[in-house]
Design a protein around this motif. Sequence first.
Motif, short mmCIF file in Angstrom:
data_model
loop_
_atom_site.label_atom_id
_atom_site.label_comp_id
_atom_site.label_asym_id
_atom_site.label_seq_id
_atom_site.Cartn_x
_atom_site.Cartn_y
_atom_site.Cartn_z
N ASP A 36 -4.79 -18.31 1.82
CA ASP A 36 -4.32 -17.88 2.76
C ASP A 36 -5.88 -17.48 4.13
OD1 ASP A 36 -2.17 -17.74 4.86
OD2 ASP A 36 -1.39 -16.47 3.98
N PHE A 37 -6.51 -17.86 4.11
CA PHE A 37 -7.80 -17.70 5.52
C PHE A 37 -7.13 -18.23 6.66
CE2 PHE A 37 -9.35 -17.65 1.10
CZ PHE A 37 -10.88 -16.86 1.14
N ILE A 38 -5.98 -18.53 6.45
CA ILE A 38 -5.59 -18.89 8.13
C ILE A 38 -5.55 -17.93 9.18
CG2 ILE A 38 -3.00 -18.63 8.13
CD1 ILE A 38 -5.41 -21.56 9.46
N ASP A 39 -5.44 -16.64 9.17
CA ASP A 39 -5.97 -16.20 10.11
C ASP A 39 -7.08 -15.12 9.84
OD1 ASP A 39 -2.62 -16.10 10.95
OD2 ASP A 39 -2.67 -15.37 9.51
N SER A 40 -7.63 -15.15 9.24
CA SER A 40 -9.22 -14.65 9.14
C SER A 40 -10.05 -14.84 10.31
CB SER A 40 -10.25 -15.18 8.21
OG SER A 40 -10.15 -17.10 8.94
N SER A 41 -10.70 -13.59 11.11
CA SER A 41 -10.88 -13.25 11.95
C SER A 41 -12.58 -12.72 12.12
CB SER A 41 -10.14 -12.57 12.65
OG SER A 41 -9.85 -11.61 12.06
N CYS A 42 -13.05 -12.52 13.23
CA CYS A 42 -14.47 -11.37 13.17
C CYS A 42 -13.53 -10.11 12.68
CB CYS A 42 -14.96 -11.22 14.53
SG CYS A 42 -15.36 -13.41 15.12
N GLY A 43 -14.42 -9.62 12.43
CA GLY A 43 -14.39 -7.82 11.65
C GLY A 43 -15.29 -6.84 11.32
N THR A 44 -14.90 -6.29 11.06
CA THR A 44 -16.31 -5.46 9.70
C THR A 44 -15.90 -5.58 8.52
OG1 THR A 44 -14.61 -3.60 9.75
CG2 THR A 44 -16.32 -3.79 11.96
N PHE A 45 -16.54 -5.40 7.67
CA PHE A 45 -16.87 -5.42 6.47
C PHE A 45 -16.07 -4.11 5.67
CE2 PHE A 45 -20.54 -8.13 6.32
CZ PHE A 45 -19.91 -9.69 6.78
N ALA A 46 -16.25 -3.54 6.51
CA ALA A 46 -15.45 -2.12 5.98
C ALA A 46 -13.74 -1.82 5.95
CB ALA A 46 -16.03 -0.62 6.71
N TYR A 47 -13.68 -2.43 7.17
CA TYR A 47 -12.38 -3.02 7.21
C TYR A 47 -11.66 -3.68 5.84
CZ TYR A 47 -7.79 -4.03 10.02
OH TYR A 47 -6.28 -4.37 9.77
N ASP A 48 -12.41 -5.02 5.91
CA ASP A 48 -12.03 -5.84 5.31
C ASP A 48 -12.13 -5.69 4.04
OD1 ASP A 48 -10.79 -8.79 4.72
OD2 ASP A 48 -13.01 -9.22 4.05
N ALA A 49 -12.40 -4.70 3.15
CA ALA A 49 -12.33 -3.64 2.02
C ALA A 49 -11.15 -2.28 1.68
CB ALA A 49 -14.39 -3.84 2.06
N ALA A 50 -11.42 -2.17 3.67
CA ALA A 50 -9.78 -1.35 3.91
C ALA A 50 -8.74 -1.93 2.87
CB ALA A 50 -10.08 -0.66 5.01
N VAL A 51 -8.74 -3.00 3.75
CA VAL A 51 -7.11 -3.62 3.94
C VAL A 51 -7.18 -4.25 2.13
CG1 VAL A 51 -5.75 -6.05 3.86
CG2 VAL A 51 -7.68 -4.63 5.74
N ALA A 52 -8.39 -4.70 1.96
CA ALA A 52 -7.62 -5.34 0.23
C ALA A 52 -7.33 -3.43 -0.82
CB ALA A 52 -9.15 -5.80 -0.25
N LEU A 53 -8.31 -2.68 -0.32
CA LEU A 53 -8.62 -1.25 -1.05
C LEU A 53 -6.29 -0.70 -0.94
CD1 LEU A 53 -11.33 -0.09 -0.94
CD2 LEU A 53 -10.08 -0.31 -3.07
N VAL A 54 -6.40 -0.82 0.24
CA VAL A 54 -4.45 0.01 0.78
C VAL A 54 -4.20 -1.61 0.32
CG1 VAL A 54 -2.78 -1.03 1.96
CG2 VAL A 54 -5.26 0.74 2.27
#
Length: 271
Positions: A191-209
Amino acid sequence: MCSDELMGVKTPISLKELNEIFPSYGFTKLMPTSSGIIDTTYIVHTDSTGYILKRYERDIPHKIELDIQLLNQLKSAGLNVPVCLDSKYGWFIYEKLIGKHPINVKSYHIQALARFMAKMHKETSKGKCRSNIILEDEVTESLKYVKANFFGYYKRFEFLKNFTHKHDAIIHGDIFKDNTIFNGKKIGVIDFIDSSCGTFAYDAAVALVGFDARGHHNYFINLFLKNYNQHAPRKLKKSEVIEKMKTAANFFALKRVHEYKNTKRARELLT
């Protein structure tokens, strides 16, 4: 069939219709999914193979094209993602990854998740990414709805009105447990359809949540960072990831209030 079972289906299709569109496959089984509230998703089978059938219920042809390109790039880099195999008349057939969603998160889930994300970020950092205006507009729209209908929650989410990302590279941005597949200790991400520009820290934070790290706070975060930083294009600091976890939890709680029109699903992220 109860309404919950149709949550993942906005545009129905019959097995006969599907085989008329894609006659070379010989599909024998068509099962609607219960996940997802925006796009139509089915699980389909031939006598020997399973696939994912999708129809995007949004006018996003360019986004779909970029999604297919990204999946091919990540697959070529050795990451376990489902590439698009075929498409016709607005229907898309994707690989179905082998395994199941994790339920009770263990250390090996966190380790595999961290290594996957580090390699993904290393790969996406090779290219450029564009503005994140779509995601920022989504926050604005959601805040407007919550302000009008759930004002008590709006006061909690109001700080997100300045939500923006620095542009490290393309990130997934939605790696919750139900967007991962584990076959033993091997991880796949979907489910990558809503992938977007962003920070690696935020991506990691979402996954940890999404992987319940707040319930195991320091242990899961430290374990994730230890594995991530060994392979990532740049090392993440624990302080920046924890800060982004607050933003991520509130962002997805806001989305849940807006999309589900209630606060029950949001409270899961706000405790």
